[in-house]
Write an enzyme that holds these catalytic residues in place. Structure first.
Site, PDB file in Angstrom:
ATOM      1  N   THR A 178     181.025  -6.492 -74.526  1.00 28.83           N
ATOM      2  CA  THR A 178     181.880  -5.761 -75.456  1.00 28.83           C
ATOM      3  C   THR A 178     183.136  -5.255 -74.761  1.00 28.83           C
ATOM      4  OG1 THR A 178     180.666  -3.714 -75.014  1.00 28.83           O
ATOM      5  CG2 THR A 178     179.951  -5.022 -76.896  1.00 28.83           C
ATOM      6  N   ASP A 179     183.178  -5.335 -73.435  1.00 30.08           N
ATOM      7  CA  ASP A 179     184.309  -4.751 -72.714  1.00 30.08           C
ATOM      8  C   ASP A 179     185.604  -5.496 -72.984  1.00 30.08           C
ATOM      9  OD1 ASP A 179     183.218  -6.886 -71.297  1.00 30.08           O
ATOM     10  OD2 ASP A 179     183.652  -6.027 -69.327  1.00 30.08           O
ATOM     11  N   GLY A 216     175.677 -13.030 -56.767  1.00 25.30           N
ATOM     12  CA  GLY A 216     175.172 -13.981 -57.746  1.00 25.30           C
ATOM     13  C   GLY A 216     174.078 -13.457 -58.628  1.00 25.30           C
ATOM     14  N   GLY A 241     174.606 -10.771 -60.939  1.00 21.54           N
ATOM     15  CA  GLY A 241     175.135 -10.020 -62.064  1.00 21.54           C
ATOM     16  C   GLY A 241     175.279  -8.536 -61.805  1.00 21.54           C
ATOM     17  N   SER A 289     177.843  -7.198 -59.975  1.00 18.84           N
ATOM     18  CA  SER A 289     179.261  -6.913 -59.715  1.00 18.84           C
ATOM     19  C   SER A 289     179.581  -6.749 -58.239  1.00 18.84           C
ATOM     20  CB  SER A 289     179.717  -5.669 -60.492  1.00 18.84           C
ATOM     21  OG  SER A 289     179.629  -5.899 -61.875  1.00 18.84           O
ATOM     22  N   SER A 290     179.089  -7.667 -57.434  1.00 17.64           N
ATOM     23  CA  SER A 290     179.445  -7.646 -56.016  1.00 17.64           C
ATOM     24  C   SER A 290     180.933  -7.851 -55.817  1.00 17.64           C
ATOM     25  CB  SER A 290     178.656  -8.721 -55.259  1.00 17.64           C
ATOM     26  OG  SER A 290     178.900 -10.008 -55.794  1.00 17.64           O
ATOM     27  N   SER A 291     181.574  -8.617 -56.689  1.00 20.47           N
ATOM     28  CA  SER A 291     183.024  -8.843 -56.557  1.00 20.47           C
ATOM     29  C   SER A 291     183.799  -7.566 -56.818  1.00 20.47           C
ATOM     30  CB  SER A 291     183.482  -9.952 -57.508  1.00 20.47           C
ATOM     31  OG  SER A 291     183.197  -9.631 -58.856  1.00 20.47           O
ATOM     32  N   ASP A 341     183.286  -3.521 -64.929  1.00 26.26           N
ATOM     33  CA  ASP A 341     182.746  -3.595 -63.577  1.00 26.26           C
ATOM     34  C   ASP A 341     183.512  -2.697 -62.622  1.00 26.26           C
ATOM     35  OD1 ASP A 341     181.129  -5.469 -64.716  1.00 26.26           O
ATOM     36  OD2 ASP A 341     181.966  -7.178 -63.630  1.00 26.26           O
TER      37      ASP A 341
END
EC number: 2.7.1.6
Length: 369
Positions: free
Chosen positions: A28-29, A110, A112, A114-116, A160
């Site tokens: 939804t973001d 990998g 989900g 939000s490591s990025s 995120d």
């Protein structure tokens, strides 16, 4: 984050940013909707020291060698998340000095979680600190999102980076993705004898792949047909669905509109002080992601079914989809039993054994030294 997890070397600045899970509000973001993530205890830590030349060198555990880039170079691979932050800050008019950066992390990649975003937000904090710039925390998620959207090429929303930056211990972050207004909603599970069990299904996913982008395009196309700025503005769901000829698009719209309402209902339940009430909302969210948004895979569906059968109050996938992690709301003394039930179900299905761990809402971006 333990002392042993700090990057090696003498640094002028060391900051940590956490990964995140989304309690409810998946996808939804980028429809200007509402989300309810919280920051994880798992963090990415970045140490940095200034250099006199306008270039940046970054090393990260798990990747061989260093990556060095100048202000006008395009970087690919894992270091693009670092170069993207440098680019976004400079594009915003900030004078960012050259630096040597070192990264360590215990945020699973990998999965989900939000490591990025954790990398982006920690790198940004270090670079701003080295530059002596006081950019408010509330402004930083947009800069980090721009790095990921425009430099890396991943069409993520603002959730995120907001959770990684603005999370608070013992709270979930109620975020209006249109106005960027936030509310810290108390989420003290231990006081109610509850816990969130995270199960990593070991089914990998990638945000930059076509399926994630396709869902976003479908939502944007539907908003144009319905003549609304975003699906968040749909107030008559039945009427909106009747105006859409494509069945797949109708399912996508139904997920986003109903998921927004589930976020609002979840926040109301947490404000009332009974976290158990959010369990059915979590499960309904997963069902909607499975049937209407079509982003789950057999591994995550198996986790949800096994957790519910073992007594979880609710369970749902978190993250971009097509793999990743599941959150299960459980009695604190039932964590081991629920995990065992999931492992047995995975063994019966012939899936790779999952990982599982209990999480509590932790602090967002913070300075270590």
């Amino acid at each position: 984050m333990s002392v042993e997890r700090l990057p090696d070397g003498p640094f002028d600045s060391v900051w940590a940013s956490p990964g995140r899970v989304n309690l409810i509000g998946e996808h939804t973001d980028y429809n200007d909707g509402f989300v309810l993530p919280f920051a994880l205890p798992h963090c990415t830590v970045v140490g940095g020291r200034r250099r006199d030349t306008p270039s940046w060198t970054v090393t990260s555990e798990g990747y061989e060698g260093a990556v060095t880039f100048g202000p006008d170079e395009k970087v690919e691979g894992w270091a693009a998340y670092v170069a993207g932050v440098v680019w976004a800050l400079r594009e915003a008019g900030h004078d960012i000095p050259g630096a040597e950066l070192s990264i360590v992390s215990d945020v699973p990649t990998g999965a989900g979680l939000s490591s990025s975003a954790a990398i982006e937000c920690a790198v940004m904090a270090v670079l701003l600190d080295l530059a002596g710039l006081d950019v408010p925390m509330a402004v930083r998620p947009r800069l980090a999102q721009r790095a990921e959207n425009e430099y890396v090429g991943a069409p993520t929303g603002i959730m995120d980076q907001s959770a990684s930056t603005l999370g608070r211990t013992g709270h979930a972050l109620f975020l209006d993705c249109r106005s960027l207004a936030t509310e810290q909603v108390p989420f003290d599970l231990a006081a109610q004898g509850l816990a969130i069990l995270v199960v990593d299904s070991k089914a990998p996913h990638a945000h930059v792949t076509g399926e994630y982008a396709a869902r976003r395009r479908s939502c944007e196309e539907a908003a144009k047909i319905l003549d609304v700025a975003a699906l968040r503005d749909v107030t008559d769901l039945d009427g909106a669905l009747a105006r859409l000829d494509d069945e797949v698009m109708r399912r996508r719209v139904r997920h986003v509109v109903t998921e927004n309402q589930r976020v609002l209902d979840t926040v109301d339940a947490l404000r009332a002080g009974d976290a158990r009430e959010i369990g059915p909302l979590m499960t309904a969210s997963h069902t909607s992601m499975r049937d209407d948004y079509e982003i789950t895979v057999p591994q995550v569906d198996t986790v949800v079914d096994a957790a519910l059968a073992a007594g979880a109050y609710g369970a749902r996938m978190t993250g971009g989809g097509f793999g990743g992690c599941v959150l299960a709301l459980v009695d604190a003394d039932r964590c081991d039993a629920v995990e065992a039930a999931v492992r047995e179900a995975f063994a019966d299905a012939g899936f790779t054994p999952p990982d599982a761990f209990v999480v509590t809402p932790a602090e967002g971006t913070h300075k270590i030294r």
